[in-house]
Design an enzyme around this catalytic site. Sequence first.
Site, short mmCIF file in Angstrom:
data_model
loop_
_atom_site.label_atom_id
_atom_site.label_comp_id
_atom_site.label_asym_id
_atom_site.label_seq_id
_atom_site.Cartn_x
_atom_site.Cartn_y
_atom_site.Cartn_z
N LEU A 20 38.78 48.07 39.70
CA LEU A 20 38.94 46.96 38.69
C LEU A 20 39.21 47.43 37.36
O LEU A 20 38.67 47.88 37.22
CB LEU A 20 38.80 46.03 38.90
CG LEU A 20 39.97 44.60 38.52
CD1 LEU A 20 41.25 44.67 39.45
CD2 LEU A 20 39.15 43.01 38.60
N ASP A 21 40.48 47.96 37.06
CA ASP A 21 40.94 47.52 35.40
C ASP A 21 40.60 49.43 34.78
O ASP A 21 40.23 49.47 33.38
CB ASP A 21 40.11 46.88 34.40
CG ASP A 21 40.90 45.37 34.93
OD1 ASP A 21 41.88 45.57 34.97
OD2 ASP A 21 40.16 44.01 34.65
N GLU A 22 39.96 49.95 36.20
CA GLU A 22 39.34 51.35 35.23
C GLU A 22 40.43 52.35 35.99
O GLU A 22 40.03 53.80 35.11
CB GLU A 22 38.17 51.38 35.85
CG GLU A 22 37.12 50.34 35.52
CD GLU A 22 36.72 50.54 34.22
OE1 GLU A 22 36.88 51.72 33.64
OE2 GLU A 22 35.80 49.76 33.64
#
Lengths: 285, 285, 285, 285
Positions: B228-230
């Site tokens: 997530l969000d990476e």
Amino acid sequence: MTTTAVLLIDCPDRKGLVAAIANFLVREYDANVLNADQHQDAALGLFFMRVEFQSDAPHCDGPGFHAAFAPLAVQLNLNWSITFAAREQKVAIFVSHYLHCLADLLHRHQTGELPCTLALIVSNHESARPLAEFYGIPFQFTPVTPVTKEAVEQQHLDLLADNEIDLIVLARYMQILSPRFVEAHPLRIINVHHSFLPAFTGAKPYHAAFARGVKLIGATSHYVTAELDEGPIIEQDVTRVSQSDQLPDLIQKGRDLERLVLSRAVRWHLAHRILSYANKTVIFS
Amino acid sequence: MTTTAVLLIDCPDRKGLVAAIANFLVREYDANVLNADQHQDAALGLFFMRVEFQSDAPHCDGPGFHAAFAPLAVQLNLNWSITFAAREQKVAIFVSHYLHCLADLLHRHQTGELPCTLALIVSNHESARPLAEFYGIPFQFTPVTPVTKEAVEQQHLDLLADNEIDLIVLARYMQILSPRFVEAHPLRIINVHHSFLPAFTGAKPYHAAFARGVKLIGATSHYVTAELDEGPIIEQDVTRVSQSDQLPDLIQKGRDLERLVLSRAVRWHLAHRILSYANKTVIFS
Amino acid sequence: MTTTAVLLIDCPDRKGLVAAIANFLVREYDANVLNADQHQDAALGLFFMRVEFQSDAPHCDGPGFHAAFAPLAVQLNLNWSITFAAREQKVAIFVSHYLHCLADLLHRHQTGELPCTLALIVSNHESARPLAEFYGIPFQFTPVTPVTKEAVEQQHLDLLADNEIDLIVLARYMQILSPRFVEAHPLRIINVHHSFLPAFTGAKPYHAAFARGVKLIGATSHYVTAELDEGPIIEQDVTRVSQSDQLPDLIQKGRDLERLVLSRAVRWHLAHRILSYANKTVIFS
Amino acid sequence: MTTTAVLLIDCPDRKGLVAAIANFLVREYDANVLNADQHQDAALGLFFMRVEFQSDAPHCDGPGFHAAFAPLAVQLNLNWSITFAAREQKVAIFVSHYLHCLADLLHRHQTGELPCTLALIVSNHESARPLAEFYGIPFQFTPVTPVTKEAVEQQHLDLLADNEIDLIVLARYMQILSPRFVEAHPLRIINVHHSFLPAFTGAKPYHAAFARGVKLIGATSHYVTAELDEGPIIEQDVTRVSQSDQLPDLIQKGRDLERLVLSRAVRWHLAHRILSYANKTVIFS
């Protein structure tokens, strides 16, 4: 003689604060308000005010003002401070081997952008000496080793005390300050961190930014607190990068950001335009 | 008939790559190069190239190109893809109850800024239906509960397959996608995160930014990966905030950033201007 | 021995240019292309290219390259130039009494940001002398009066010739150059104008910006041509201002912009990253 | 019942203004000041103030306030206006065939960003009708020819009067308003101009910006005065362009700027955060 002063206030919000303070200044000092700014934090129920005023009253000085204002301040539960323009603040710059922020601050000071006395440049390297000498600022070479760290810190504290320093500017000073040192200077140490905080805290932020592939890099100036890179942010700025920008390009572009955010923070601090609360800052324009 | 195509290449860097590829296009297709961009990652020893070209050659089509180019690609160890402009990509937009990015994408599509077929709008709320209907885009209401989550995901996969979707745009879609879903669409899902990544990952980034007292807020568009969000960042932008900006102001200002960074990412993806490697992106201008 | 060179080309667009040039470099010099950028101006039918390459070939030098490349250049109708990295460019800075751009350029040069020989600082004031001496750059004080203007210009031309100057940087030089002087140095004089051109041409642009009530102020670096403030723009930047900013604030904020846009222009010029045509510039990244 | 109001004041600067006004609000209305901002123009000797306050006093309404405040206003020579939040302003949007600003304003209004009654959309084209109908805003198609121009203007004036319009927003309305029309609505017409004024006044600013080779393009929102493109600037913003950006790219990027600067101007106007003097604006944050 006309006196100029800046009065900074923070307190629990309540009705009539502006009127009470404005009345005091008019009644007591026949004051001419040059600038007045307020800010409310609705969530926390706090009120902040900055008033810059002029007065021809003879007793408009430190002792006089404290005596006159204290009863109102107690009644309204005010945290406050007043500064009279006559008194020029004394600043110490700490620097290591990257000199771009130092060179920038020195030139801005010479140009008149930073109205203060540059009393001292402190460095753990000799490389800043020529710049210090060119601009005529006393230079203290205090090399640091793990063994001498504590003694050097005491030396620094003595230097700051002897020179009656009001503000310490860390212009890319690469040594970590001890909690004792930091706590002795609350909201009196400004640092520049070469990232857009809270992204990339700690060491080598440009390397981390390059590895993450961000499209903007940033820099942050902030007051130093006991927790590294966690103090109240004063100013931030960013610039665009692309795949053309390799790590040295990020570092080069970042230097421009560091110069800008650090010099703005110092200028605002010297003009008493910063109030800090809840680990944030209010910047009065 | 004139054909326009975009050839994207990444490979280990070596001498003669530009010449070899340019020669192939001239010799095989008498190609007219409209745009050519290269990028090298010196640290990793990688080479990236985007060539947009025109050809009147009759065999300049998918099968023809693959047959002709394959030997050179093997010889030079190229990862590559080619897209012929004739084929319009099919896009699905996933959205929840914040509609500002959706409304923006729909208007841009109508204006011609996003050359694609908007084949599908998928939402776990009914609130997007009127906009979808106004712009004439098929709308699928697929409410999600913890119990139905898995079944709904299968429904989504079927919808995407049935509609031959090339690109999934998460326009503030508030459901977390399963690893299975993400891995089925590598570099084919674009998300907008309402912070300047890697600052403020996770939920409620504007709240976190407000609490930290940052002086700039940001938004980030990125490819979705299992973490997530990476995923690889495609675009970021920021705007200035001050103490005058309370949380609702941050949210309002942030909406403008979200619209900008998401729409740019979609436009660049549709123009085959993005290459991704090492969890970063190269954006060809 | 490895040679690094930058080849700049502009010419009428036609098929096969990239292939022809890339082939030449490979065949003749077994070149390793470090960077290659192209730009097309579709409206004008023009093609622009910058190739930075390395070669171990013994004849990869000025005379060798000219002899080898000339036939192809004639055949393809190319305007071109080549620069070998071995040769460091020689730069003269002209300055009057505002020293912020000069101080900035000197520090950047010392830091290694501006790879060139600073051969000369020329000023119609004495105030720049200490900075010049501190950084060890020869300083020429050439005061100008209406009577001496022509003689001083001849003195300048002699100084530039004697020092074999490649680039003249006007770092807030407040004297107007004669057409003869300008025409003798086509695309070899970079000026900084303290406005966002074409707004506020001429004298006192900050005063004009303040009077007009703009919300952003800017600065522009450009090549100097015979028409004042009308040369090809190299770089521009802006910063926000508000009613809090009085005229001295605009001037102070503007200094930061001037430093940025001028230093970028000089850096790009030194790296042969600027091509100019149709009174515009192409900046290769 | 609690009333919220905004008091705007401009007047010659003198001592005691803040105190006098704050005292009045406390004494007369037991007011709770939510926001107070002052600005001084030192050069012109003018004082500007915006106070947003709450009161539970029963007579805190239009007639009551006017009666109570008038004597002080006369004594202090104040220009002033007061607005009570209860009253929602009525807005008319004028638009031609470019619909991006209209679509943006309509969506923002629906989201709650623009607290007003959108009473009317007026256009010389039919193309805006579907958007108007989708958002449920009355639409008036008033085609303009050289012959009908005067009659149409009268029709517009009647529409504005009948609908009691407070603010006219020109959202890329391509007709020039007559002096009579403009003078009837002083500081009540907001226009967006698609350049960074004062650069590129008049028609086709993106074409002019492209021809000049600027590195940033801008957009400006301003109050309309009798002189075209010369009214007080409310907001400006810019974005970077390069040689990769051809004219259609400038136009596309510019649309984003137009949306931003126009919507900010409308939001600030609706919040009574703009004061205008000397053909400039003060924006209270």
